[in-house]
Write an enzyme that holds these catalytic residues in place. Structure first.
Site, PDB file in Angstrom:
ATOM      1  N   TYR A  31       0.825  -1.203   0.000  1.00 24.49           N
ATOM      2  CA  TYR A  31       0.000   0.000   0.000  1.00 24.49           C
ATOM      3  C   TYR A  31       0.869   1.267   0.000  1.00 24.49           C
ATOM      4  CZ  TYR A  31      -2.978   3.716   1.746  1.00 24.49           C
ATOM      5  OH  TYR A  31      -3.620   4.921   1.900  1.00 24.49           O
ATOM      6  N   SER A 113      -3.024  14.796   7.099  1.00 19.53           N
ATOM      7  CA  SER A 113      -4.045  14.410   6.120  1.00 19.53           C
ATOM      8  C   SER A 113      -5.464  14.489   6.685  1.00 19.53           C
ATOM      9  CB  SER A 113      -3.768  12.965   5.676  1.00 19.53           C
ATOM     10  OG  SER A 113      -4.849  12.459   4.933  1.00 19.53           O
ATOM     11  N   TYR A 137      -9.085  17.170   1.867  1.00 20.46           N
ATOM     12  CA  TYR A 137      -9.799  16.549   0.752  1.00 20.46           C
ATOM     13  C   TYR A 137     -11.216  17.074   0.868  1.00 20.46           C
ATOM     14  CZ  TYR A 137      -6.430  12.790  -0.416  1.00 20.46           C
ATOM     15  OH  TYR A 137      -5.347  12.076  -0.841  1.00 20.46           O
ATOM     16  N   THR A 163      -5.790  19.221  -1.622  1.00 15.68           N
ATOM     17  CA  THR A 163      -5.316  18.261  -2.624  1.00 15.68           C
ATOM     18  C   THR A 163      -6.313  18.201  -3.769  1.00 15.68           C
ATOM     19  OG1 THR A 163      -4.086  17.007  -0.998  1.00 15.68           O
ATOM     20  CG2 THR A 163      -4.660  15.842  -3.012  1.00 15.68           C
ATOM     21  N   LYS A 228      -2.395  21.243  -3.905  1.00 16.26           N
ATOM     22  CA  LYS A 228      -1.439  20.132  -4.055  1.00 16.26           C
ATOM     23  C   LYS A 228      -1.868  19.229  -5.208  1.00 16.26           C
ATOM     24  CE  LYS A 228       0.453  16.138  -1.477  1.00 16.26           C
ATOM     25  NZ  LYS A 228      -0.230  14.945  -1.951  1.00 16.26           N
ATOM     26  N   HIS A 252       1.181  13.027  -6.622  1.00 19.34           N
ATOM     27  CA  HIS A 252       0.689  12.143  -5.559  1.00 19.34           C
ATOM     28  C   HIS A 252       1.585  10.883  -5.460  1.00 19.34           C
ATOM     29  CE1 HIS A 252      -3.298  12.246  -3.317  1.00 19.34           C
ATOM     30  NE2 HIS A 252      -2.768  11.143  -2.841  1.00 19.34           N
ATOM     31  N   GLY A 285       9.403  11.308  -5.070  1.00 18.13           N
ATOM     32  CA  GLY A 285      10.725  10.727  -5.316  1.00 18.13           C
ATOM     33  C   GLY A 285      11.861  11.318  -4.509  1.00 18.13           C
ATOM     34  N   ARG A 307       7.083   8.693   1.291  1.00 21.18           N
ATOM     35  CA  ARG A 307       7.376   7.297   1.650  1.00 21.18           C
ATOM     36  C   ARG A 307       8.566   7.145   2.584  1.00 21.18           C
ATOM     37  NH1 ARG A 307       5.696   7.351  -3.719  1.00 21.18           N
ATOM     38  NH2 ARG A 307       4.000   5.931  -4.310  1.00 21.18           N
TER      39      ARG A 307
HETATM   40  C1  LIG Z   1       0.555   5.574   1.865  1.00 23.44           C
HETATM   41  C2  LIG Z   1       0.341   6.944   1.283  1.00 23.44           C
HETATM   42  C3  LIG Z   1      -0.789   7.671   1.651  1.00 23.44           C
HETATM   43  C4  LIG Z   1      -0.989   8.962   1.148  1.00 23.44           C
HETATM   44  N1  LIG Z   1      -2.069   9.699   1.592  1.00 23.44           N
HETATM   45  C5  LIG Z   1      -2.234  10.977   1.134  1.00 23.44           C
HETATM   46  C6  LIG Z   1      -3.277  11.792   1.656  1.00 23.44           C
HETATM   47  O1  LIG Z   1      -4.040  11.391   2.539  1.00 23.44           O
HETATM   48  N2  LIG Z   1      -3.414  13.040   1.136  1.00 23.44           N
HETATM   49  C7  LIG Z   1      -2.571  13.549   0.162  1.00 23.44           C
HETATM   50  O2  LIG Z   1      -2.750  14.683  -0.284  1.00 23.44           O
HETATM   51  N3  LIG Z   1      -1.558  12.787  -0.329  1.00 23.44           N
HETATM   52  C8  LIG Z   1      -1.363  11.541   0.148  1.00 23.44           C
HETATM   53  N4  LIG Z   1      -0.296  10.798  -0.313  1.00 23.44           N
HETATM   54  C9  LIG Z   1       0.654  11.393  -1.284  1.00 23.44           C
HETATM   55  C10 LIG Z   1       1.811  12.125  -0.544  1.00 23.44           C
HETATM   56  O3  LIG Z   1       1.345  13.248   0.150  1.00 23.44           O
HETATM   57  C11 LIG Z   1       2.915  12.585  -1.492  1.00 23.44           C
HETATM   58  O4  LIG Z   1       2.340  13.338  -2.536  1.00 23.44           O
HETATM   59  C12 LIG Z   1       3.761  11.465  -2.081  1.00 23.44           C
HETATM   60  O5  LIG Z   1       3.866  10.366  -1.194  1.00 23.44           O
HETATM   61  C13 LIG Z   1       5.152  12.025  -2.398  1.00 23.44           C
HETATM   62  O6  LIG Z   1       5.958  11.089  -3.021  1.00 23.44           O
HETATM   63  P1  LIG Z   1       7.078  10.207  -2.252  1.00 23.44           P
HETATM   64  O7  LIG Z   1       6.330   9.217  -1.435  1.00 23.44           O
HETATM   65  O8  LIG Z   1       7.817   9.614  -3.389  1.00 23.44           O
HETATM   66  O9  LIG Z   1       7.927  11.122  -1.393  1.00 23.44           O
HETATM   67  C14 LIG Z   1      -0.065   9.509   0.206  1.00 23.44           C
HETATM   68  C15 LIG Z   1       1.069   8.765  -0.160  1.00 23.44           C
HETATM   69  C16 LIG Z   1       1.285   7.498   0.369  1.00 23.44           C
HETATM   70  C17 LIG Z   1       2.533   6.754  -0.018  1.00 23.44           C
END
Ligand SMILES: Cc1cc2nc3c(=O)[nH]c(=O)nc-3n(C[C@H](O)[C@H](O)[C@H](O)COP(=O)(O)O)c2cc1C
Length: 356
Positions: A31, A113, A137, A163, A228, A252, A285, A307
């Site tokens: 996930y 979030s 959201y 977002t 975002k 995202h 990234g 991540r």
């Molecule tokens: C498990 C997971 C849950 C996420 N949940 C949200 C969220 O609730 N709201 C949101 O705007 N982005 C969410 N994101 C996106 C992150 O905010 C972010 O844009 C993204 O993880 C950045 O990339 P990176 O993981 O490569 O650093 C989520 C990402 C992951 C991996």
């Protein structure tokens, strides 16, 4: 139950990722790591950063670097923030509360979030003097949307990040095959004593979000509003023209639209189109100090990491997040020094070559 590894041996993103793959169930690990479709955009976020190269400058007589900066009215120790990630109870029993403790100890802002496991109030109470930002959201109920914004404002959050790249959740094959659902871990703000009104309502993500929702949000709050999920310079300039305070150049983490442009490749064009008139954050990234430096040189005011800290949380809770962030900051300082860049504001495109 896997025992906590020796944290001093975890230095790179790949070390945390590998340790997290042992600490989490396959479903939960997938996930976090997964993305939409064939995961091409997720891979491009990385490979485009890798192909973008720093051209270091030498003999500048720099004895030390200053990573501090000011973003959206916040004075920050570094251009690093924690990206919003929902349902963090999946990764650690303390979830967002554990992350907030690390954020508080280091002064690194946390973006909380909408779909957090814990309520936005309980998370902000762990942030101490560190700034928090609330990620919104929008749902199919403006009364509820507005109540979230008011709660965030009342709890001391400093900005609202709306977002906008998620009219619907991306199709993520790994979770489909795993039969994964994070339901039950994402309701800290929806139910319970903090929002009795949400009980009994059929809340769904609003899929037809539009610029009028952005205008509405700006009326609901006096806090800075940031969008975002922007990768088009046309949307970036529209946001600017409508008086939005900032944008997060983001896809995202590749989790929404597979085939979308990588965020680092979108950054340069957006920076040129907006001419420094709007705050630009970037995520997708970012794994190391030199990744951060590349983003700063191409026009980002700060980056969000996703991540990386989720893996660290999964491996060792609050302590893990703190260790990963301290290492990242130190890596940024070393990268700046070795590039001949002594402060965040000195970073500019002349230090970069490559496809971005
Ligand atoms: C498990 C997971 C849950 C996420 N949940 C949200 C969220 O609730 N709201 C949101 O705007 N982005 C969410 N994101 C996106 C992150 O905010 C972010 O844009 C993204 O993880 C950045 O990339 P990176 O993981 O490569 O650093 C989520 C990402 C992951 C991996």
């Amino acid at each position: 139950m896997v025992s906590t590894p020796d944290l001093s041996k975890l230095c790179l993103f790949s070390d945390w990722e590998s340790a997290a793959s042992k600490a989490l169930s396959k479903e939960n690990f997938d996930y976090v790591q997964e993305a939409a479709g064939d995961e091409l955009t997720s891979k491009d976020n990385r490979s485009d950063l890798d192909r973008c190269k720093i051209i270091p400058r030498i003999l500048r007589g720099i004895a030390g670097v200053d990573t501090s900066t000011s973003v959206l009215g916040m004075n920050l120790p570094s251009p690093i923030m924690l990206a919003p990630v929902g349902g963090q109870e999946l990764f650690d029993a303390g979830g967002e509360l554990s992350v907030a403790k690390a954020s508080s100890r280091l002064g690194i802002p946390m973006v909380v979030s909408t779909v957090s496991s814990y309520s936005l109030e309980s998370i902000s109470s762990q942030l101490g003097n560190t700034d928090g930002i609330f990620q919104l959201y929008m749902f199919n109920d403006d009364e509820f949307n507005r109540s979230l914004v008011e709660r965030a404002e009342n709890s001391g959050y400093k900005s609202i990040i709306f977002t906008v790249d998620g009219p619907t959740i991306g199709r993520r094959p790994r979770s489909i095959k795993n039969g994964f659902s994070n339901e039950g871990h994402t309701s800290g703000n929806m139910f319970g004593k903090n929002n009795e009104k949400a009980l009994g309502k059929q809340l769904k993500l609003k899929c037809d979000i539009s610029w009028s929702d952005v205008d509405k949000l700006r009326e609901w709050t006096s806090l800075p509003v940031v969008l975002k999920g922007i990768v088009s310079p046309l949307d970036a300039t529209e946001a600017m023209d409508r008086g939005v305070d900032g944008i997060v150049v983001s896809n995202h983490g590749g989790r929404q639209l597979d085939g979308a442009i990588s965020s680092i490749s979108a950054l340069g064009t957006i920076n040129r189109a907006t001419k420094g008139e709007i705050t630009i954050l970037l995520d997708g990234g970012i794994r190391s100090g030199s990744d951060i430096l590349k983003a700063l040189c191409l026009g980002a005011d700060a980056v969000l990491i996703g991540r990386l800290y989720v893996y660290a949380l999964s491996v060792a809770g609050s302590k893990g997040v703190e260790k990963a962030l301290v290492d990242l900051l130190s890596d940024l300082q070393i990268s700046m020094l070795n590039s001949g860049i002594s402060s965040v504001k000195e970073a500019d495109p002349s230090y970069i070559t490559g496809p971005a």
